[in-house]
Design an enzyme around this catalytic site. Structure first.
Site, mmCIF file in Angstrom:
data_model
loop_
_atom_site.group_PDB
_atom_site.id
_atom_site.type_symbol
_atom_site.label_atom_id
_atom_site.label_comp_id
_atom_site.label_asym_id
_atom_site.label_seq_id
_atom_site.Cartn_x
_atom_site.Cartn_y
_atom_site.Cartn_z
ATOM 1 N N ARG A 48 -81.824 -57.817 124.372
ATOM 2 C CA ARG A 48 -82.244 -57.193 125.633
ATOM 3 C C ARG A 48 -81.108 -57.119 126.643
ATOM 4 O O ARG A 48 -80.962 -56.150 127.368
ATOM 5 C CB ARG A 48 -83.400 -58.006 126.206
ATOM 6 C CG ARG A 48 -83.986 -57.421 127.463
ATOM 7 C CD ARG A 48 -85.283 -58.065 127.832
ATOM 8 N NE ARG A 48 -85.229 -59.522 127.741
ATOM 9 C CZ ARG A 48 -85.939 -60.329 128.525
ATOM 10 N NH1 ARG A 48 -86.751 -59.826 129.430
ATOM 11 N NH2 ARG A 48 -85.873 -61.637 128.395
ATOM 12 N N ASP A 91 -86.600 -54.426 124.817
ATOM 13 C CA ASP A 91 -87.248 -55.500 125.560
ATOM 14 C C ASP A 91 -88.508 -55.854 124.771
ATOM 15 O O ASP A 91 -89.434 -55.041 124.661
ATOM 16 C CB ASP A 91 -87.589 -54.984 126.962
ATOM 17 C CG ASP A 91 -88.286 -56.050 127.784
ATOM 18 O OD1 ASP A 91 -88.662 -57.093 127.195
ATOM 19 O OD2 ASP A 91 -88.470 -55.830 128.993
ATOM 20 N N LYS A 145 -88.765 -71.371 111.232
ATOM 21 C CA LYS A 145 -89.518 -72.508 111.735
ATOM 22 C C LYS A 145 -89.117 -72.775 113.190
ATOM 23 O O LYS A 145 -88.002 -72.381 113.556
ATOM 24 C CB LYS A 145 -89.307 -73.739 110.852
ATOM 25 C CG LYS A 145 -87.953 -74.427 111.057
ATOM 26 C CD LYS A 145 -87.837 -75.649 110.230
ATOM 27 C CE LYS A 145 -88.109 -76.897 110.997
ATOM 28 N NZ LYS A 145 -87.015 -77.338 111.909
ATOM 29 N N HIS A 175 -84.809 -73.905 105.546
ATOM 30 C CA HIS A 175 -83.448 -73.714 105.030
ATOM 31 C C HIS A 175 -83.057 -74.782 104.003
ATOM 32 O O HIS A 175 -82.159 -74.582 103.210
ATOM 33 C CB HIS A 175 -82.424 -73.593 106.163
ATOM 34 C CG HIS A 175 -82.039 -74.892 106.794
ATOM 35 N ND1 HIS A 175 -82.820 -75.526 107.716
ATOM 36 C CD2 HIS A 175 -80.956 -75.686 106.643
ATOM 37 C CE1 HIS A 175 -82.238 -76.647 108.106
ATOM 38 N NE2 HIS A 175 -81.092 -76.775 107.463
ATOM 39 N N GLU A 213 -79.199 -87.955 110.474
ATOM 40 C CA GLU A 213 -78.223 -87.154 111.224
ATOM 41 C C GLU A 213 -77.477 -88.037 112.210
ATOM 42 O O GLU A 213 -78.061 -88.979 112.745
ATOM 43 C CB GLU A 213 -78.935 -86.056 112.011
ATOM 44 C CG GLU A 213 -79.671 -85.064 111.147
ATOM 45 C CD GLU A 213 -80.285 -83.966 111.996
ATOM 46 O OE1 GLU A 213 -79.593 -82.987 112.278
ATOM 47 O OE2 GLU A 213 -81.450 -84.105 112.394
ATOM 48 N N HIS A 237 -89.031 -79.926 106.000
ATOM 49 C CA HIS A 237 -87.952 -80.272 105.057
ATOM 50 C C HIS A 237 -88.303 -81.466 104.160
ATOM 51 O O HIS A 237 -88.138 -81.408 102.944
ATOM 52 C CB HIS A 237 -86.662 -80.609 105.813
ATOM 53 C CG HIS A 237 -86.224 -79.549 106.787
ATOM 54 N ND1 HIS A 237 -86.342 -78.206 106.526
ATOM 55 C CD2 HIS A 237 -85.650 -79.642 108.013
ATOM 56 C CE1 HIS A 237 -85.869 -77.522 107.558
ATOM 57 N NE2 HIS A 237 -85.446 -78.374 108.478
ATOM 58 N N LYS A 337 -82.365 -88.852 114.251
ATOM 59 C CA LYS A 337 -81.160 -88.384 114.916
ATOM 60 C C LYS A 337 -80.387 -89.592 115.427
ATOM 61 O O LYS A 337 -80.955 -90.648 115.653
ATOM 62 C CB LYS A 337 -81.515 -87.455 116.071
ATOM 63 C CG LYS A 337 -82.188 -86.165 115.580
ATOM 64 C CD LYS A 337 -81.983 -85.020 116.518
ATOM 65 C CE LYS A 337 -82.637 -83.745 116.021
ATOM 66 N NZ LYS A 337 -81.830 -83.000 115.056
HETATM 67 C C1 BG6 Z 1 -83.438 -78.125 111.509
HETATM 68 C C2 BG6 Z 1 -83.922 -79.008 112.625
HETATM 69 O O1 BG6 Z 1 -84.523 -77.531 110.856
HETATM 70 O O2 BG6 Z 1 -82.679 -78.896 110.584
HETATM 71 C C3 BG6 Z 1 -82.751 -79.700 113.300
HETATM 72 O O3 BG6 Z 1 -84.647 -78.233 113.569
HETATM 73 C C4 BG6 Z 1 -81.904 -80.420 112.302
HETATM 74 O O4 BG6 Z 1 -83.225 -80.609 114.301
HETATM 75 C C5 BG6 Z 1 -81.523 -79.498 111.148
HETATM 76 O O5 BG6 Z 1 -80.729 -80.860 112.961
HETATM 77 C C6 BG6 Z 1 -80.829 -80.262 110.035
HETATM 78 O O6 BG6 Z 1 -80.348 -79.365 109.075
HETATM 79 P P1 BG6 Z 1 -79.032 -79.672 108.228
HETATM 80 O O7 BG6 Z 1 -78.925 -78.506 107.305
HETATM 81 O O8 BG6 Z 1 -77.906 -79.773 109.203
HETATM 82 O O9 BG6 Z 1 -79.289 -80.974 107.529
#
Ligand code: BG6
Length: 487
Positions: A48, A91, A145, A175, A213, A237, A337
């Site tokens: 936009r 938009d 997601k 992913h 992480e 995941h 995290k």
């Molecule tokens: C995402 C989450 O789906 O996956 C993030 O929303 C997270 O919070 C991420 O950091 C982790 O993905 P990867 O591929 O870095 O392990």
């Protein structure tokens, strides 16, 4: 992978973070590799706040180029990639603008893919606006997601999108399913005769799945504070990984055979009894601490996080699967995290031998264990017992290692690249089907509800550690502990 499937890839959220970091770099990699994308394929970015195509290309040069190709950009490939990109100033709040979009894509070739890299609140309005100008016909829609906030809101989105697109047109991204090592898990389990006979309750004592992480919530405090680790990582995941680890062998790798088997696992998850929640679920929130020598702040002080927030940044769970193969085997899942290390791995702990003729040292040395490291440094490590050299029969734990980058030096593909190519080529196996998503929500919801009702704050943990002590205590009750090895 050669293709002649031409396509028009319409990217909603064309200047968003995901487009910048993942989607456009993945499309560029596929373009650069040659032969993966049809020459005639086009990308139409929708945004936009950008005036026209030349301003958009300037944005792409400034913001996307730094994220492509770790080893430097191939300038000729980059220049030819830019020629694929068209731009539509739309938009999203104005359905009339979709007439402009229809006109912009009218003469573009091939299958149409609409990628919604936007917040979920826009999914339904965009789908309706696409349908109002007939753009839903024979098209594919990709949904990022989070798809909803709970079962009800996810059903509301799926119902509304389902009125416009058939299930075979809908690609729900997780992913993790696109990661090379997750694919390899299927190869390990179903391509080898060695493991499958042992992959069951008779031989497996427990299984751990960790996604840890080092990063905190970064710039996403606002989003994350309304989400938390259970919704952000477990519902999708971790439960997807669990279902691949535990599923029965599918009869083929076609999309529904794989997804049917994953669904059976999700439906067999033992429902969590709210009275047991303290025993089977731990939630934590990071406080300040030190990671790799750097001081990092507490979650509570991150920008966008509400005062006195009770959002969890860490979850550990004990999960059981009520079926013939897995009855009684605990699956321990954890994610968090600001933990001590960035690592994603699956640990299969086998039972000890039923009788040891080799004496006490064999028992002390432990049992077999298979560690599947998904990231970083994809490796499969099998722990066995061996005799220590010298006199007597003293056993020690040793390991056999398979480091993938030593066997396969080329051809690695990022998750988004694989998944985008699958969308363009109409392969649904690595996308989450609606019934899987519902089963996952149905299972996590009692935990969310119980946590909300109890109103207890999450357990604190210092950044740079492995989370609250309660997560270790949960495993200790089962005579085991989390595997925490150096990277
Ligand atoms: C995402 C989450 O789906 O996956 C993030 O929303 C997270 O919070 C991420 O950091 C982790 O993905 P990867 O591929 O870095 O392990």
């Amino acid at each position: 992978m050669q293709t002649d499937s031409s396509f028009t890839f319409v990217l909603f959220g064309g200047t968003g973070d995901l487009s910048m970091r993942k989607i456009l770099p993945a499309l560029f990699e596929a373009h650069r590799a040659g032969g993966m994308l049809a020459d005639s394929g086009k990308i139409v970015a929708v945004a936009r706040h950008v005036a026209d195509r030349s301003e958009y290309l300037q944005w792409v040069n400034e913001h996307v180029k730094p994220h492509v190709s770790k080893n430097g950009v191939d300038e000729a490939a980059w220049a030819s990639f830019l020629t694929r990109i068209e731009f539509a100033k739309i938009d999203l709040g104005n359905p009339d603008d979709f007439v402009l979009l229809r006109d912009a894509v009218k003469d573009l070739p091939g299958i149409r893919v609409f990628y919604l890299a936007t917040g979920p609140s826009l999914f339904v309005p965009i789908c309706r606006a696409l349908a109002s100008v007939g753009l839903n016909e024979n098209a594919r829609i990709v949904l990022e997601k989070p798809l909803g906030y709970d079962l009800k809101s996810s059903n509301a989105i799926n119902d509304a999108v389902g009125e416009i697109f058939a299930e075979e047109q809908i690609y729900r991204i997780d992913h993790y399913l696109g990661k090379e090592p997750v694919q390899n898990l299927l190869a390990l389990r179903f391509g080898n005769a060695l493991f499958e006979p042992l992959w069951r309750r008779e031989w497996v004592e427990s299984i751990q799945i960790t996604i840890a992480e080092e990063l905190g919530v970064e710039a996403r405090g606002d989003f994350y504070d309304n989400t938390g680790a259970l919704r952000d990582m477990v519902q999708n995941h971790l439960l997807q990984l669990l279902s691949i680890v535990a599923m029965e062998p599918p009869h083929s790798m076609d999309s529904d055979s794989v997804r049917d088997e994953k669904l059976r696992v999700l439906r067999a998850l033992k429902p969590i009894n709210p009275l047991d929640i303290g025993k089977v679920a731990v939630r934590g929130q990071y406080h300040s601490g030190v990671i790799r020598g750097n001081a990092v702040p507490a979650y509570a002080t991150e920008p966008g996080v509400k005062q006195n927030s009770t959002t969890e940044t860490f979850v550990a769970l004990k999960v059981e699967i009520e079926n013939w193969r897995w009855a009684g085997v605990p699956f321990f899942l954890r994610t968090g995290k600001r933990l001590a290390d960035r690592v994603a791995e699956i640990v299969v702990n086998f039972r000890p031998v039923p009788h040891s003729a080799l004496g006490a040292s064999a028992l002390r040395a432990g049992a077999n264990r298979l560690v599947i490291r998904l990231q970083p440094n994809e490796t499969i490590r099998l722990y066995c017992l061996a005799k220590q050299p010298g006199e007597g029969m003293n056993l020690a734990s040793v390991h056999l290692d398979l480091a993938f980058d030593q066997f396969f030096r080329e051809g690695q593909m990022e998750a988004y690249q694989r998944l985008l190519l699958d969308v363009i080529n109409g392969r649904l196996a690595l996308f989450v089907r609606r019934d899987e998503q519902e089963a996952a929500w149905r299972w996590v919801e009692p935990i969310l509800n119980e946590w909300k009702a109890s109103n207890k704050p999450p357990k604190p943990y210092a950044s740079g550690t492995w989370g609250p002590a309660a997560a270790s205590a949960m495993l200790a009750q089962h005579g085991t502990c989390w595997l925490e090895e150096e990277n």
